[in-house]
Design an enzyme around this catalytic site. Structure first.
Site, PDB file in Angstrom:
ATOM      1  N   ASP A 262       0.820  -1.210   0.000  1.00 27.58           N
ATOM      2  CA  ASP A 262       0.000   0.000   0.000  1.00 27.58           C
ATOM      3  C   ASP A 262       0.857   1.265   0.000  1.00 27.58           C
ATOM      4  OD1 ASP A 262      -2.401   1.490   0.187  1.00 27.58           O
ATOM      5  OD2 ASP A 262      -2.258   1.579   2.380  1.00 27.58           O
ATOM      6  N   HIS A 267       4.499   5.464  -2.362  1.00 28.07           N
ATOM      7  CA  HIS A 267       4.718   6.715  -1.636  1.00 28.07           C
ATOM      8  C   HIS A 267       6.127   6.838  -1.027  1.00 28.07           C
ATOM      9  CE1 HIS A 267       0.573   7.030  -2.397  1.00 28.07           C
ATOM     10  NE2 HIS A 267       0.105   6.492  -1.294  1.00 28.07           N
TER      11      HIS A 267
HETATM   12  C1  BG6 Z   1      -3.049   5.899   0.287  1.00 26.30           C
HETATM   13  C2  BG6 Z   1      -3.099   4.593   1.042  1.00 26.30           C
HETATM   14  O1  BG6 Z   1      -2.456   5.720  -0.969  1.00 26.30           O
HETATM   15  O2  BG6 Z   1      -2.293   6.838   1.043  1.00 26.30           O
HETATM   16  C3  BG6 Z   1      -3.706   4.798   2.407  1.00 26.30           C
HETATM   17  O3  BG6 Z   1      -3.872   3.651   0.297  1.00 26.30           O
HETATM   18  C4  BG6 Z   1      -2.970   5.872   3.174  1.00 26.30           C
HETATM   19  O4  BG6 Z   1      -3.716   3.586   3.147  1.00 26.30           O
HETATM   20  C5  BG6 Z   1      -2.848   7.143   2.309  1.00 26.30           C
HETATM   21  O5  BG6 Z   1      -3.681   6.153   4.345  1.00 26.30           O
HETATM   22  C6  BG6 Z   1      -1.954   8.168   2.974  1.00 26.30           C
HETATM   23  O6  BG6 Z   1      -2.028   9.374   2.273  1.00 26.30           O
HETATM   24  P1  BG6 Z   1      -1.984  10.773   3.014  1.00 26.30           P
HETATM   25  O7  BG6 Z   1      -1.946  11.789   1.920  1.00 26.30           O
HETATM   26  O8  BG6 Z   1      -3.203  10.840   3.871  1.00 26.30           O
HETATM   27  O9  BG6 Z   1      -0.742  10.764   3.822  1.00 26.30           O
END
Ligand code: BG6
Length: 515
Positions: A262, A267
């Site tokens: 995920d 990220h």
């Molecule tokens: C998403 C994930 O891509 O990014 C989630 O699927 C996660 O599980 C989210 O919570 C986090 O993104 P942000 O911008 O809230 O830090």
């Protein structure tokens, strides 16, 4: 990515995007209402949406355009009242909202049926003729992963993605792009049968975060940091992305996914690439993407020995008692899914040989916090060895990404007084102190970039595949073996002890989350 600066969303020299239509597949979905439509509203408010613009929502539910618009309006109104989500302007500017709503049309369509694409094609042609949109169309696939390839195939078969002159046709593909190395390759192969690489915009919303983009500005817009940005002066780097939220209502997605898939190859790796890539020769999209791809190619394929997984049990956050992961709705009572992952990555190139990059991410941890922390080497000679060790500290450069947005430099300074003793202090910069920030949900830059054809902040096929290649052995090992000790960290804690042990073995320690 506008190189003039995007801190204020609308920069005085930023131009309106050209007339075009935006087709959103998944018009009734969560992403559309929470992020895509609010981002369009924000772009309209700052004058960056085209004057002639149409938004066509496609989804399987049979509903009218008015019903779709009203549903979105109710959502944004609630968001303003609750102030909890990403979108929280002080009030909705009804005039601006009505202008946006006036551009919206809803088309009922099953993503897998050929007829839907015929109807969509006819609607697009009609709107294009009436509004003179120049034949330009951006398709946004805000749908589940299993539809990505199928929708692109059908868009191709319906002749909707053929570009003629400056009548471009582009497709935004959301995350997750594949769920492992093989499926990412297969999806790339499938979509590249219909589209050219430069028509595809693979989104990773972390690259829409100002503070992630600022890593490049910090490194390449200053003469100060780059000379020390290497194995000679840097001891190691820690990238932390922790969340307080749990699995929420997403068990169907999360159970077969887990924290590693995920968050990490997407990220966390985007942050890693921004931190570790070589300087590009320009801010041209391919120049930057070549350097990101080069970096991913140099990241050593992980061994399961360099990875720790965790799963949260019951606990407390902000005084609230919370259930463990296995007690969440839709989660198997003996689930083997990890909600925490920590990794020790190595970059095999000249700049970073021997410098570990430790990555960790997890749900239901003590704080919501994202940072890149760069730990510099100790001075060559310990002149201050008599200073009590608890006062002296390492030199850290901490790039705070969220929720605090800033940069902190930690170093040792003399404590005033007649004796020579030191204390670790911090120099701090906060975005909010310097810049007036326009309300943003994080998708504004990304959507504007697609409308203007700037692919700098999007993933190319080679980058996506390389990232999955790095984590694949860990995915395999974690699927193959059930973790006996799950759950192994309490909600509201800093994660499992094993993650601490991984750094202890290297003679290091994680930074305190949110410190
Ligand atoms: C998403 C994930 O891509 O990014 C989630 O699927 C996660 O599980 C989210 O919570 C986090 O993104 P942000 O911008 O809230 O830090």
């Amino acid at each position: 990515m506008s190189v003039q600066g995007t801190h204020d969303v609308a920069h005085p020299t930023a131009k309106r995007a050209p007339s075009c239509a935006l087709v959103i597949f998944g018009a009734g979905g969560d992403l559309t209402k929470r992020l895509v439509v609010p981002a369009l509203y924000n772009l309209l408010k700052v004058g960056l949406l085209p004057e002639r613009f149409a938004v066509i929502g496609v989804d399987h539910n049979d509903r009218t355009t008015d019903d779709w618009r009203n549903g979105l309006h109710n959502f944004v109104e609630d968001a303003v009242k609750q102030k909890g989500g990403e979108f929280h302007p002080a009030a909705i500017d009804e005039q601006a909202w009505n202008r946006l709503a006036g551009m919206m049309t809803y088309v009922t369509g099953d993503f897998l049926e050929t007829d839907s694409y015929k109807r969509l094609g006819a609607k697009l042609a009609e709107i294009d003729r009436a509004q003179q949109l120049g034949g330009r169309v951006l398709f946004y696939l805000a749908v589940a992963e299993r539809f990505f390839g199928a929708i692109v195939d059908r868009l191709g078969a319906a002749d909707l993605v053929v570009e003629r002159g400056d009548a471009w046709r582009r497709v935004i593909i959301e995350k997750p792009f594949g769920h492992d190395y093989a499926s990412a390759i297969a999806l790339n192969t499938q979509v590249l049968k219909t589209l050219h690489e430069d028509q595809i915009y693979r989104i990773d919303h972390f690259l829409g975060k100002e503070t992630v983009q600022n890593i490049m500005a910090l490194r390449f817009g200053n003469g100060l940091f780059e000379p020390i940005w290497n194995r000679d002066r840097i001891d190691h780097v820690q990238i932390t992305v922790t969340e307080t939220v749990g699995v929420e209502t997403r068990a169907r997605f999360y159970e077969p996914t887990g924290a590693l898939r995920d968050m990490v190859p997407n990220h966390l790796f985007q942050i890693l690439a921004m931190t570790a890539m070589e300087p590009p020769v320009s801010f041209d999209a391919d120049a930057v993407r070549d350097k990101r791809a080069e970096l991913f190619a140099a990241v050593r394929t992980l061994s399961p020995r360099d990875a720790v997984r965790g799963q949260y049990g019951p606990g407390q956050i902000d005084g609230k008692t919370l259930p463990g992961y296995r007690q969440e709705p839709g989660v198997a009572p003996d689930s083997n899914t990890e909600t925490f992952a920590a990794l020790r990555t190595t970059i095999d190139n000249w700049r970073w040989a021997g410098v570990p990059f430790y990555l960790r991410t997890g749900k239901r941890l003590a704080h919501r916090y994202t940072e890149v922390a760069i730990c510099f080497k100790e001075p060559p000679y310990a002149l201050f060895r008599d200073t009590p060790v608890d006062r002296i500290g390492d030199n850290w450069l901490v790039l705070e990404i969220q929720p605090n947005e800033g940069i902190r430099l930690r170093f040792n300074a003399k404590v005033p007084g007649p004796y020579m003793t030191l204390e670790n202090v911090a120099l701090s910069f906060n975005y909010a102190d310097w810049f007036r920030q326009a309300p943003a949900v994080g998708y504004e830059t990304l959507i504007y970039d697609c409308l203007t054809g700037d692919a700098t902040l999007f993933q190319r096929a080679d980058q996506v595949e390389a990232a999955w290649r790095v984590v694949q052995p860990v995915i395999d090992a974690w699927v193959a073996t059930k973790k006996p000790g799950f759950p192994d960290y309490a909600a509201g804690s800093a994660g499992p002890d094993e993650a601490d042990a991984m750094l202890r073995r290297d003679g290091r320690a994680w930074r305190k989350i949110g410190a």
